[in-house]
Design a protein around this motif. Structure first.
Motif, mmCIF file in Angstrom:
data_model
loop_
_atom_site.group_PDB
_atom_site.id
_atom_site.type_symbol
_atom_site.label_atom_id
_atom_site.label_comp_id
_atom_site.label_asym_id
_atom_site.label_seq_id
_atom_site.Cartn_x
_atom_site.Cartn_y
_atom_site.Cartn_z
ATOM 1 N N LYS A 1 0.835 -1.189 0.000
ATOM 2 C CA LYS A 1 0.000 0.000 0.000
ATOM 3 C C LYS A 1 0.884 1.259 0.000
ATOM 4 O O LYS A 1 0.627 2.220 -0.712
ATOM 5 C CB LYS A 1 -0.893 -0.025 1.251
ATOM 6 C CG LYS A 1 -2.097 0.878 1.170
ATOM 7 C CD LYS A 1 -3.073 0.599 2.312
ATOM 8 C CE LYS A 1 -2.760 1.476 3.504
ATOM 9 N NZ LYS A 1 -3.515 1.135 4.718
ATOM 10 N N GLU A 2 1.922 1.214 0.823
ATOM 11 C CA GLU A 2 2.803 2.377 0.912
ATOM 12 C C GLU A 2 3.574 2.598 -0.380
ATOM 13 O O GLU A 2 3.783 3.721 -0.811
ATOM 14 C CB GLU A 2 3.759 2.209 2.103
ATOM 15 C CG GLU A 2 3.038 2.504 3.408
ATOM 16 C CD GLU A 2 3.492 1.654 4.572
ATOM 17 O OE1 GLU A 2 4.436 0.845 4.397
ATOM 18 O OE2 GLU A 2 2.894 1.777 5.648
ATOM 19 N N GLU A 3 3.979 1.474 -0.987
ATOM 20 C CA GLU A 3 4.686 1.592 -2.259
ATOM 21 C C GLU A 3 3.814 2.240 -3.323
ATOM 22 O O GLU A 3 4.262 3.106 -4.073
ATOM 23 C CB GLU A 3 5.049 0.193 -2.755
ATOM 24 C CG GLU A 3 6.471 -0.186 -2.510
ATOM 25 C CD GLU A 3 6.700 -1.582 -3.013
ATOM 26 O OE1 GLU A 3 6.920 -2.447 -2.167
ATOM 27 O OE2 GLU A 3 6.627 -1.800 -4.246
ATOM 28 N N GLU B 1 2.410 7.078 -6.538
ATOM 29 C CA GLU B 1 1.460 8.092 -6.989
ATOM 30 C C GLU B 1 1.859 9.495 -6.520
ATOM 31 O O GLU B 1 1.843 10.446 -7.292
ATOM 32 C CB GLU B 1 0.067 7.716 -6.440
ATOM 33 C CG GLU B 1 -1.043 8.707 -6.754
ATOM 34 C CD GLU B 1 -1.423 8.717 -8.230
ATOM 35 O OE1 GLU B 1 -1.137 7.715 -8.908
ATOM 36 O OE2 GLU B 1 -1.989 9.739 -8.682
ATOM 37 N N HIS B 2 2.239 9.619 -5.248
ATOM 38 C CA HIS B 2 2.402 10.955 -4.661
ATOM 39 C C HIS B 2 3.848 11.434 -4.565
ATOM 40 O O HIS B 2 4.106 12.511 -4.053
ATOM 41 C CB HIS B 2 1.739 11.010 -3.286
ATOM 42 C CG HIS B 2 0.262 10.774 -3.357
ATOM 43 N ND1 HIS B 2 -0.601 11.650 -3.966
ATOM 44 C CD2 HIS B 2 -0.492 9.712 -2.959
ATOM 45 C CE1 HIS B 2 -1.828 11.167 -3.905
ATOM 46 N NE2 HIS B 2 -1.791 9.988 -3.308
ATOM 47 N N VAL B 3 4.780 10.600 -5.002
ATOM 48 C CA VAL B 3 6.177 11.044 -5.023
ATOM 49 C C VAL B 3 6.785 10.785 -6.405
ATOM 50 O O VAL B 3 7.144 11.719 -7.120
ATOM 51 C CB VAL B 3 7.027 10.343 -3.934
ATOM 52 C CG1 VAL B 3 8.476 10.810 -4.019
ATOM 53 C CG2 VAL B 3 6.460 10.617 -2.534
ATOM 54 N N TYR C 1 1.264 20.156 -8.727
ATOM 55 C CA TYR C 1 1.428 18.754 -8.377
ATOM 56 C C TYR C 1 1.803 18.657 -6.911
ATOM 57 O O TYR C 1 2.709 19.349 -6.448
ATOM 58 C CB TYR C 1 2.521 18.105 -9.231
ATOM 59 C CG TYR C 1 2.162 18.107 -10.692
ATOM 60 C CD1 TYR C 1 1.346 17.106 -11.226
ATOM 61 C CD2 TYR C 1 2.608 19.129 -11.530
ATOM 62 C CE1 TYR C 1 0.991 17.124 -12.566
ATOM 63 C CE2 TYR C 1 2.254 19.149 -12.874
ATOM 64 C CZ TYR C 1 1.446 18.143 -13.386
ATOM 65 O OH TYR C 1 1.099 18.158 -14.700
ATOM 66 N N ASN C 2 1.114 17.794 -6.182
ATOM 67 C CA ASN C 2 1.410 17.645 -4.758
ATOM 68 C C ASN C 2 2.351 16.487 -4.500
ATOM 69 O O ASN C 2 2.134 15.384 -4.978
ATOM 70 C CB ASN C 2 0.115 17.417 -3.983
ATOM 71 C CG ASN C 2 -0.657 18.703 -3.827
ATOM 72 O OD1 ASN C 2 -0.071 19.752 -3.590
ATOM 73 N ND2 ASN C 2 -1.967 18.634 -3.984
ATOM 74 N N ARG C 3 3.377 16.773 -3.715
ATOM 75 C CA ARG C 3 4.292 15.717 -3.313
ATOM 76 C C ARG C 3 4.073 15.398 -1.842
ATOM 77 O O ARG C 3 3.939 16.296 -1.027
ATOM 78 C CB ARG C 3 5.756 16.156 -3.466
ATOM 79 C CG ARG C 3 6.268 16.171 -4.870
ATOM 80 C CD ARG C 3 7.589 16.925 -4.915
ATOM 81 N NE ARG C 3 7.387 18.311 -4.511
ATOM 82 C CZ ARG C 3 8.377 19.132 -4.165
ATOM 83 N NH1 ARG C 3 9.623 18.712 -4.149
ATOM 84 N NH2 ARG C 3 8.127 20.378 -3.823
ATOM 85 N N TYR C 4 4.115 14.116 -1.491
ATOM 86 C CA TYR C 4 4.010 13.720 -0.087
ATOM 87 C C TYR C 4 5.354 13.907 0.624
ATOM 88 O O TYR C 4 6.399 13.525 0.097
ATOM 89 C CB TYR C 4 3.580 12.246 0.032
ATOM 90 C CG TYR C 4 3.840 11.706 1.417
ATOM 91 C CD1 TYR C 4 2.937 11.927 2.450
ATOM 92 C CD2 TYR C 4 5.024 11.010 1.706
ATOM 93 C CE1 TYR C 4 3.202 11.478 3.733
ATOM 94 C CE2 TYR C 4 5.289 10.564 2.988
ATOM 95 C CZ TYR C 4 4.378 10.793 3.992
ATOM 96 O OH TYR C 4 4.641 10.361 5.262
#
Ligand code: SAM
Ligand code: ZN
Lengths: 135, 281
Positions: free
Chosen positions: B16-18, B23-25, B241-244
């Motif tokens: 899930k984290e991967e 997606e977010h990084v 674009y949003n980065r985590y």
């Protein structure tokens, strides 16, 4: 990927990292690019080279055989700031420069002898990301 | 969270984290690569010092090297960069002629114990769980020489939670898992931005983001100024674009280092970042 880099690369799968050498080149296409020769850089880097691995890589890629053991260089003479050394050493360092820094693998793959995974190389860049089942 | 007691859940969670980070990084860096690279050319002073102080002929790694801006700082060293983003590795390789390849910081393609040093600058704050952040430090430490007399050293930088004086204004009570927007400046891709001027600083684009950051569902609302500081010319809005990011609290990086089997020999805070020099314990 320069041949110097290949000397510091192995399979990204943890359980393969104790196997040496794990990776070998397949279908490699080589390129040569002239870069500035620094005898001092090569002198400094030589102690860090895994010589048996370099011998193997050179052989795989079709280069003439390297000396059996890592060459021992004499300490540089006083005043020889660039580390040029004797004529014989100069020749050896030039050869190493050409092999390690001017030669690169542009495309092909690196194949792991342990897990069988193939890492593709394209436009000089290797991709070491693992498919999920190997992580 | 225990790692080995329930392997099935753990595996599912890892996955899930991967997926979340993909997606977010990773996706974001690949999209913004050329623009991001154009804003990354100045080495940070402590990183530069670390690299300059390494003895000639030292061999080292830059984990998450981005456009490779640190790979050439000290030409007497041999450095190999890796990054998860093919776009950035390829800029480092082709544009700046460095040795940069594509790899994940958790699965580094290097023989253990062989390197004199490693740097990882502003990278491991992109891992979205405590376990993965510790694992990242462990993975970097594994590459270092372990001789007791003179072990290899890793310099790691992460973004700090405590940055009250930055334009983001976060403090120790702010949420730690956030989205940080990147405003893609269109049509200004590969040019290096001019040095900041007062005038430009006023033209900062500020964005309000509501982020459900972190895959565990912690909700965070954060107000962040966008990087980089460039003039905004177009009338049309630039895509965002949003980065985590996981923002590190004071002491957190050191604790992670110890958990990863390392020992901190020097640490500090510089310009909104925590940093530490870590050796294998
Ligand atoms: C803020 S940038 C920093 C780049 C560079 N170190 C610098 O200081 O300019 C973060 C970098 O980390 C990379 N990155 C993010 N997650 C990664 C991962 N799991 N493995 C390797 N690199 C990663 C991104 O692609 C990006 O290049
Ligand atoms: Zn393998």
């Amino acid at each position: 990927m320069k041949l110097l880099t290949a000397n510091f690369i192995t399979c990204s799968v943890k359980s393969c990292q104790s196997v040496t050498p794990a990776l070998s080149f397949r279908d490699a296409e080589l390129a040569r690019e002239e870069i500035d020769f620094s005898p001092l850089f090569l002198r400094n880097i030589l102690p860090r080279i895994d010589w048996p691995l370099l011998q193997r890589t050179a052989k795989e890629l079709g280069f003439p055989a390297l000396p059996e053991t890592k060459p021992e260089l004499s300490p540089i003479a006083e005043g020889d700031e660039e580390g040029v050394g004797s004529e014989e050493e100069q020749k050896l360092l030039k050869e190493l420069h050409s092999l390690l820094l001017e030669t690169s693998v542009q495309s092909g793959k690196l194949v792991c002898a342990n897990c069988g995974h193939e890492y593709p190389i394209s436009q000089g860049i290797a991709n070491f990301l693992l498919p999920n089942h190997l992580v | 969270m225990s790692t080995d007691s329930n392997p099935i859940t753990t595996e599912a969670e890892e996955k899930k984290e991967e997926v979340y980070e993909a997606e977010h990084v990773h996706k974001v860096y690949d999209i913004i690569a050329p623009h991001f690279s154009a804003t990354r050319y100045k080495p940070w002073p402590i990183v530069e010092r670390f690299l300059r102080e390494m003895p000639a002929g030292s061999v080292g790694l830059d984990v998450g090297c981005g456009n490779g801006k640190y790979l050439g700082v000290n030409p007497s060293l041999f450095m190999i960069g890796t990054d998860r983003s093919r776009g950035l590795a390829s800029i480092a390789n082709h544009e700046f002629k460095h040795e940069a390849h594509v790899a994940d910081a958790l699965d580094l393609p290097h023989p253990p114990g062989r390197f004199d040093f490693a740097i990882s600058i502003a990278v491991i704050h992109h891992f979205s769980s405590p376990e993965r952040r510790v694992q990242a430090v462990r993975s970097i430490l594994a590459t270092l020489r372990t001789d007791k007399e003179n072990p290899g050293r890793a310099l790691i930088y992460v973004w700090a939670l405590e940055q009250k004086n930055s334009r983001r204004g976060w403090d120790e009570n702010s949420p730690q898992d956030v989205f940080v927007p990147w405003v893609l400046q269109k049509g200004n891709k590969s040019k290096q931005p001019k040095e900041k001027s007062q005038k430009q600083a006023k033209n900062l684009v500020e964005t309000e983001v509501k982020a459900t950051a972190s895959p565990s569902g912690d909700s965070a609302q954060t107000r962040a100024a966008c990087e980089p500081e460039e003039e905004k010319k177009e009338a049309e809005p630039n895509p965002v674009y949003n980065r985590y990011y996981h923002l590190y609290k004071q002491g957190e990086l050191g604790a992670d280092a110890v958990e990863a089997g390392g020992k901190v020999i020097e640490a500090g805070y510089e310009k909104d970042n925590h940093w530490a020099i870590i050796i294998p314990a």
